[in-house]
Write a protein that holds these residues in place. Structure first.
Motif, PDB file in Angstrom:
ATOM      1  N   ARG A  34      36.437  34.926  36.945  1.00  0.00           N
ATOM      2  CA  ARG A  34      36.343  35.813  38.108  1.00  0.00           C
ATOM      3  C   ARG A  34      36.352  37.255  37.624  1.00  0.00           C
ATOM      4  N   LEU A  35      35.639  38.103  38.355  1.00  0.00           N
ATOM      5  CA  LEU A  35      35.598  39.516  37.987  1.00  0.00           C
ATOM      6  C   LEU A  35      36.010  40.338  39.196  1.00  0.00           C
ATOM      7  N   ILE A  36      37.104  41.113  39.038  1.00  0.00           N
ATOM      8  CA  ILE A  36      37.512  42.021  40.105  1.00  0.00           C
ATOM      9  C   ILE A  36      36.765  43.327  39.881  1.00  0.00           C
ATOM     10  N   GLY A  37      36.016  43.771  40.906  1.00  0.00           N
ATOM     11  CA  GLY A  37      35.214  44.969  40.693  1.00  0.00           C
ATOM     12  C   GLY A  37      34.767  45.616  41.974  1.00  0.00           C
ATOM     13  N   GLY A  38      33.757  46.451  41.831  1.00  0.00           N
ATOM     14  CA  GLY A  38      33.134  47.111  42.969  1.00  0.00           C
ATOM     15  C   GLY A  38      31.714  47.455  42.536  1.00  0.00           C
ATOM     16  N   TRP A  39      30.736  47.324  43.445  1.00  0.00           N
ATOM     17  CA  TRP A  39      29.339  47.481  43.040  1.00  0.00           C
ATOM     18  C   TRP A  39      28.985  48.866  42.497  1.00  0.00           C
ATOM     19  N   PRO A  40      29.645  49.994  42.947  1.00  0.00           N
ATOM     20  CA  PRO A  40      29.154  51.287  42.437  1.00  0.00           C
ATOM     21  C   PRO A  40      29.686  51.655  41.050  1.00  0.00           C
ATOM     22  N   SER A  41      30.651  50.900  40.522  1.00  0.00           N
ATOM     23  CA  SER A  41      31.321  51.302  39.279  1.00  0.00           C
ATOM     24  C   SER A  41      30.499  50.995  38.031  1.00  0.00           C
ATOM     25  N   PRO A  42      30.216  52.017  37.217  1.00  0.00           N
ATOM     26  CA  PRO A  42      29.498  51.749  35.959  1.00  0.00           C
ATOM     27  C   PRO A  42      30.317  50.871  35.012  1.00  0.00           C
ATOM     28  N   PHE A  43      31.635  50.946  35.142  1.00  0.00           N
ATOM     29  CA  PHE A  43      32.507  50.172  34.247  1.00  0.00           C
ATOM     30  C   PHE A  43      32.464  48.691  34.605  1.00  0.00           C
ATOM     31  N   VAL A  44      32.408  48.419  35.895  1.00  0.00           N
ATOM     32  CA  VAL A  44      32.263  47.034  36.353  1.00  0.00           C
ATOM     33  C   VAL A  44      30.898  46.493  35.923  1.00  0.00           C
ATOM     34  N   LEU A  45      29.892  47.353  36.016  1.00  0.00           N
ATOM     35  CA  LEU A  45      28.534  46.951  35.630  1.00  0.00           C
ATOM     36  C   LEU A  45      28.485  46.473  34.176  1.00  0.00           C
ATOM     37  N   ARG A  46      29.245  47.141  33.316  1.00  0.00           N
ATOM     38  CA  ARG A  46      29.281  46.721  31.908  1.00  0.00           C
ATOM     39  C   ARG A  46      29.706  45.264  31.775  1.00  0.00           C
TER      40      ARG A  46
ATOM     41  N   LYS B 198      43.584  48.711  47.164  1.00  0.00           N
ATOM     42  CA  LYS B 198      43.774  47.942  45.931  1.00  0.00           C
ATOM     43  C   LYS B 198      44.396  46.603  46.315  1.00  0.00           C
ATOM     44  N   SER B 199      43.699  45.528  45.970  1.00  0.00           N
ATOM     45  CA  SER B 199      44.176  44.199  46.363  1.00  0.00           C
ATOM     46  C   SER B 199      45.434  43.830  45.577  1.00  0.00           C
ATOM     47  N   GLU B 200      46.165  42.915  46.153  1.00  0.00           N
ATOM     48  CA  GLU B 200      47.350  42.354  45.495  1.00  0.00           C
ATOM     49  C   GLU B 200      46.961  41.786  44.118  1.00  0.00           C
ATOM     50  N   LEU B 201      45.811  41.112  44.080  1.00  0.00           N
ATOM     51  CA  LEU B 201      45.350  40.498  42.825  1.00  0.00           C
ATOM     52  C   LEU B 201      45.076  41.565  41.766  1.00  0.00           C
ATOM     53  N   LEU B 202      44.457  42.679  42.167  1.00  0.00           N
ATOM     54  CA  LEU B 202      44.183  43.766  41.222  1.00  0.00           C
ATOM     55  C   LEU B 202      45.482  44.363  40.693  1.00  0.00           C
ATOM     56  N   LEU B 203      46.412  44.648  41.597  1.00  0.00           N
ATOM     57  CA  LEU B 203      47.682  45.270  41.192  1.00  0.00           C
ATOM     58  C   LEU B 203      48.460  44.368  40.241  1.00  0.00           C
ATOM     59  N   ARG B 204      48.377  43.075  40.491  1.00  0.00           N
ATOM     60  CA  ARG B 204      49.079  42.112  39.656  1.00  0.00           C
ATOM     61  C   ARG B 204      48.366  41.939  38.304  1.00  0.00           C
ATOM     62  N   SER B 205      47.031  42.027  38.323  1.00  0.00           N
ATOM     63  CA  SER B 205      46.260  41.726  37.109  1.00  0.00           C
ATOM     64  C   SER B 205      46.158  42.925  36.170  1.00  0.00           C
ATOM     65  N   ASN B 206      46.211  44.132  36.724  1.00  0.00           N
ATOM     66  CA  ASN B 206      46.137  45.337  35.895  1.00  0.00           C
ATOM     67  C   ASN B 206      47.232  46.316  36.335  1.00  0.00           C
TER      68      ASN B 206
ATOM     69  N   LYS C  97      45.838  49.784  37.226  1.00  0.00           N
ATOM     70  CA  LYS C  97      45.478  49.442  38.622  1.00  0.00           C
ATOM     71  C   LYS C  97      44.006  49.749  38.902  1.00  0.00           C
ATOM     72  N   LYS C  98      43.153  49.486  37.910  1.00  0.00           N
ATOM     73  CA  LYS C  98      41.738  49.851  38.023  1.00  0.00           C
ATOM     74  C   LYS C  98      40.830  48.655  37.763  1.00  0.00           C
ATOM     75  N   VAL C  99      39.652  48.687  38.397  1.00  0.00           N
ATOM     76  CA  VAL C  99      38.606  47.730  38.065  1.00  0.00           C
ATOM     77  C   VAL C  99      37.835  48.269  36.871  1.00  0.00           C
ATOM     78  N   PRO C 100      37.146  47.416  36.110  1.00  0.00           N
ATOM     79  CA  PRO C 100      37.063  45.965  36.263  1.00  0.00           C
ATOM     80  C   PRO C 100      38.250  45.239  35.626  1.00  0.00           C
ATOM     81  N   VAL C 101      38.557  44.069  36.187  1.00  0.00           N
ATOM     82  CA  VAL C 101      39.445  43.130  35.512  1.00  0.00           C
ATOM     83  C   VAL C 101      38.717  41.788  35.459  1.00  0.00           C
ATOM     84  N   LEU C 102      38.623  41.232  34.283  1.00  0.00           N
ATOM     85  CA  LEU C 102      38.061  39.894  34.129  1.00  0.00           C
ATOM     86  C   LEU C 102      39.206  38.898  34.130  1.00  0.00           C
TER      87      LEU C 102
END
Lengths: 226, 226
Positions: free
Chosen positions: A9-21, A43-51, A55-60
């Motif tokens: 799973r990839l936590i991200g957002g479509w406009p982020s160049p970092f997520v695109l990588r 910021k989702s609970e999953l994002l906060l817990r995973s990073n 607290k930033k995307v992307p998180v794989l």
């Protein structure tokens, strides 16, 4: 396909160049993944817990284990699916070091100068950022000549680590080109990179995940309006 | 020994924590090298030619081919002498990603807060930097618990990638502790790291190349006098 649904799973957002990588790397490896889009400004609970640190995307999430930081994710994907798709980093230690060097340079010098154009409050500051961005691209043009060895990409015959590092900014570079009324990837100043940029965006692993310039423009306007 | 004289050269300077990283990595691998010290305030022709982009030490020259950026050098040394000495990065891709993440965190958060203490112009700014440095070390203490798995170092049984990243700053941390009259690696706040710091400095691969605190103090005073 290299991964079962739910495994990646990839936590991200479509406009982020970092997520695109991360998305391009997963595509190059033919890894199926679930794309969990964060809502803008939340910021989702999953994002906060995973990073919890940034607290930033992307998180794989691979079997629920989080990997953070875009270029660390790219390298992780390359190693974890070493036998799928193509290699993203070269095998030779010296070549790897060179590719790492230029990827760091891109985030360290090219990115701030590119965004400096958008953030500039005066014509003078804008002109300065434009000069810095062009100077950074000139160095990257020379690096391209060396790393590509006459082939299509920094990675040689196909997209590699440095291609992903720089290529992920191309969507935003186009937005800044339109807003500022100039050309960053200029055919005369950096002819190799100008051709490379088009080639990168047209690549199978990229074209479906590269955000459209118009959508990014709307997003940028929304950000400015805030 | 893993390398013939002249085959490996390191352009550096004794007070630099970044140069120290390269030296520790070379020691861990048992690689003999020639140490080419730059004169303070000057840049040699060899340095300018070997690192034209940043013009900074350290630069590792392996068969005259330059590798720049301290953590890229550490990783290069690990891979180029894969069969000598010990491994610096773990073999498992997920473990590697974790170690890379914390090494980036150290340069990104710990380093600026530590140097913020030295640079602070007011008591308020100093107190803020001290709080940030302690907060960063608290997170690193938690990382140490996870990565070390109850052993002596971030790398487990012996010095690894994160140990080198953080440990290289210990000389300067002691200078700042003395100048500011406080303890950064505090036995009560971060007990594991306090013990780790002593263990790191006493390690065979470190003790001969770690600059003496007094010499660094003199160097710092010289810098301030300029």
């Amino acid at each position: 396909m290299a991964a079962a649904a739910g495994e990646v799973r990839l936590i991200g957002g479509w406009p982020s160049p970092f997520v695109l990588r991360a998305r391009v790397a997963l595509n190059l490896k033919g890894v199926e993944y679930e794309f969990l889009q964060e809502k803008f400004g939340e910021k989702s609970e999953l994002l906060l817990r995973s990073n919890p640190v940034y607290k930033k995307v992307p998180v794989l999430l691979h079997h629920d284990k989080p990997v953070c930081e875009s270029m660390i994710i790219v390298e992780y994907v390359d190693a974890a699916w070493a036998k799928s798709g193509q290699a993203i980093l070269p095998a030779d230690p010296y070549e790897r070091a060179l590719h790492r060097f230029w990827a760091v340079y891109i985030d360290d010098k090219w990115f701030p100068s590119m965004f400096g154009i958008a953030k500039a409050q005066t014509e003078e500051a804008k002109a300065e950022s434009v000069e810095q961005a062009w100077a950074a691209l000139k160095l990257l043009e020379e690096a391209f000549e060396k790393l590509s060895k006459g082939k299509a990409f920094f990675g040689g015959g196909t997209i590699g680590y440095v291609d992903i590092a720089l290529g992920a900014y191309l969507g935003w570079a186009k937005v800044i080109e339109q807003m500022a009324g100039l050309k960053l990837f200029d055919e005369e100043k950096t002819p190799l990179l100008a051709v490379w940029a088009e080639r990168f965006c047209a690549h199978e692993a990229v074209k479906e995940v590269m955000p459209e310039t118009e959508k990014l423009m709307e997003f940028a306007k929304m950000l400015r309006g805030k």
